[in-house]
Scaffold this active site. Structure first.
Site, PDB file in Angstrom:
ATOM      1  N   HIS A 118       0.812  -1.214   0.000  1.00 20.97           N
ATOM      2  CA  HIS A 118       0.000   0.000   0.000  1.00 20.97           C
ATOM      3  C   HIS A 118       0.849   1.269   0.000  1.00 20.97           C
ATOM      4  CE1 HIS A 118      -3.647  -2.260   0.215  1.00 20.97           C
ATOM      5  NE2 HIS A 118      -3.349  -2.816   1.367  1.00 20.97           N
TER       6      HIS A 118
ATOM      7  N   ARG B  99       7.239  -5.380   3.138  1.00 22.47           N
ATOM      8  CA  ARG B  99       5.890  -5.941   3.094  1.00 22.47           C
ATOM      9  C   ARG B  99       5.576  -6.080   1.611  1.00 22.47           C
ATOM     10  NH1 ARG B  99       0.253  -4.481   4.745  1.00 22.47           N
ATOM     11  NH2 ARG B  99       0.589  -2.361   4.023  1.00 22.47           N
TER      12      ARG B  99
ATOM     13  N   GLU C 280      -5.345 -10.948   8.890  1.00 14.35           N
ATOM     14  CA  GLU C 280      -6.217  -9.788   8.675  1.00 14.35           C
ATOM     15  C   GLU C 280      -7.502 -10.165   7.955  1.00 14.35           C
ATOM     16  OE1 GLU C 280      -3.915  -6.850   6.469  1.00 14.35           O
ATOM     17  OE2 GLU C 280      -3.164  -8.322   5.055  1.00 14.35           O
TER      18      GLU C 280
ATOM     19  N   ASP D 140      -7.568  -4.171   7.566  1.00 13.36           N
ATOM     20  CA  ASP D 140      -8.235  -5.269   6.858  1.00 13.36           C
ATOM     21  C   ASP D 140      -9.010  -6.152   7.828  1.00 13.36           C
ATOM     22  OD1 ASP D 140      -7.872  -5.090   3.982  1.00 13.36           O
ATOM     23  OD2 ASP D 140      -5.731  -5.199   4.413  1.00 13.36           O
TER      24      ASP D 140
HETATM   25  C1  3PY Z   1      -3.921  -3.325   7.686  1.00 13.10           C
HETATM   26  O1  3PY Z   1      -4.159  -2.625   8.670  1.00 13.10           O
HETATM   27  O2  3PY Z   1      -4.754  -4.002   7.073  1.00 13.10           O
HETATM   28  C2  3PY Z   1      -2.547  -3.358   7.202  1.00 13.10           C
HETATM   29  O3  3PY Z   1      -2.265  -4.079   6.275  1.00 13.10           O
HETATM   30  C3  3PY Z   1      -1.543  -2.481   7.866  1.00 13.10           C
HETATM   31  O4  3PY Z   1      -0.726  -1.903   6.929  1.00 13.10           O
HETATM   32 MG    MG Z   2      -3.896  -4.991   5.351  1.00 15.70          MG
END
Ligand code: 3PY
Ligand code: MG
Length: 257
Positions: free
Chosen positions: A46, A71, A147, A173
């Protein structure tokens, strides 16, 4: 081979303070690297950095002993292997939904016989040392992001994958998945329960546990909750916050125009 200080900190029972790099700039990475973080994570999911911008950022981080992580944008073996070849010492992989995803992810990070990582550490040899290949499997840190509902349902399966070092909570997420929407520093009881279950299960099984936070106050509470890899905000966010504070502090002190 150069040690991975994230592992040494964990082995001595410590907590890793991680900084997050969104700005695709070697200078920004260098500034962050001199701020005292234990590790820095370049965000290819992201954030603007792509594989091409990673090399100068890694070179800048290498001016310090900060441990470089990335990441990745997805559980894609080609990208994971290229980032490891570039010298990343840790990979955080988003959207791991179950044991099979975790096995594919960890396998991409490990040379045979532990995994299926292809050989070609073009810069990792320079960063890690000429014996990189023989030590990489025990050095590179693998972190699976938890997530999604699916990941929560198969948490024990994910944590049982050999070679997985840690999990990492993505609060936005996870919030989306549980119906609360995106956001950091969650306080909803169901979110707090899920986050508590993730850190509790991981640490009980001897694995690391990481989380993305938006403030030092919440990050401190997460350390108390058992997390041993805590990310606070990002370079872009920290810059924006400090800049807004500076403008706000002076805005009432200008003569009317
Ligand atoms: C999230 O909060 O979903 C993340 O991937 C943090 O970067
Ligand atoms: Mg995320």
């Amino acid at each position: 081979m150069r040690e991975n200080r994230v592992r040494s900190i964990w082995e001595s029972g410590g907590v890793v303070l991680n900084g997050w790099l969104h700005v695709p700039s070697s200078y920004a990475a260098e500034v962050m690297a001199h701020a005292g973080w234990d590790s820095l994570t370049i965000d290819l999911q992201h954030g603007p950095p792509d594989v091409g911008s990673v090399i100068p950022m890694l070179q800048a981080i290498s001016t310090t002993d900060v441990v470089p992580f990335a990441r990745v944008n997805w559980n894609d073996p080609g990208t994971i292997m290229k980032l490891l070849d570039a010298g990343c010492y840790g990979v955080i992989c988003p959207m791991i939904e179950g044991r099979e995803d975790a096995e594919a992810f960890v396998g991409a990070c490990r040379y045979p016989p532990d995994g299926y990582r292809s050989y070609g550490p073009f810069r990792a040899n320079l960063y890690g040392g000429p014996d990189y290949a023989s030590g990489a499997n025990e050095t590179v840190v693998t972190m699976a992001m938890i997530e999604t509902q699916e990941a929560l349902a198969d948490l024990d399966g994910i944590l049982a994958v050999p070679g997985l070092d840690a999990v990492f909570v993505g609060p936005s997420d996870l919030g989306q998945a549980l119906g609360y929407g995106p956001g950091m520093d969650r306080e909803e009881p169901e979110m707090v329960e899920a986050i508590g279950r993730i850190v509790g299960s991981a640490r009980e099984k001897g694995l690391g546990a990481g989380i993305f936070t938006g403030s030092t106050e919440y990050a401190g509470r997460m350390i108390e909750a058992g997390f041993n890899f805590v990310n606070v905000s990002s370079d872009a966010r920290l810059m924006a916050d400090a800049a807004s504070d500076a403008v706000a502090a002076l805005s009432g002190r200008r003569p009317p125009s």
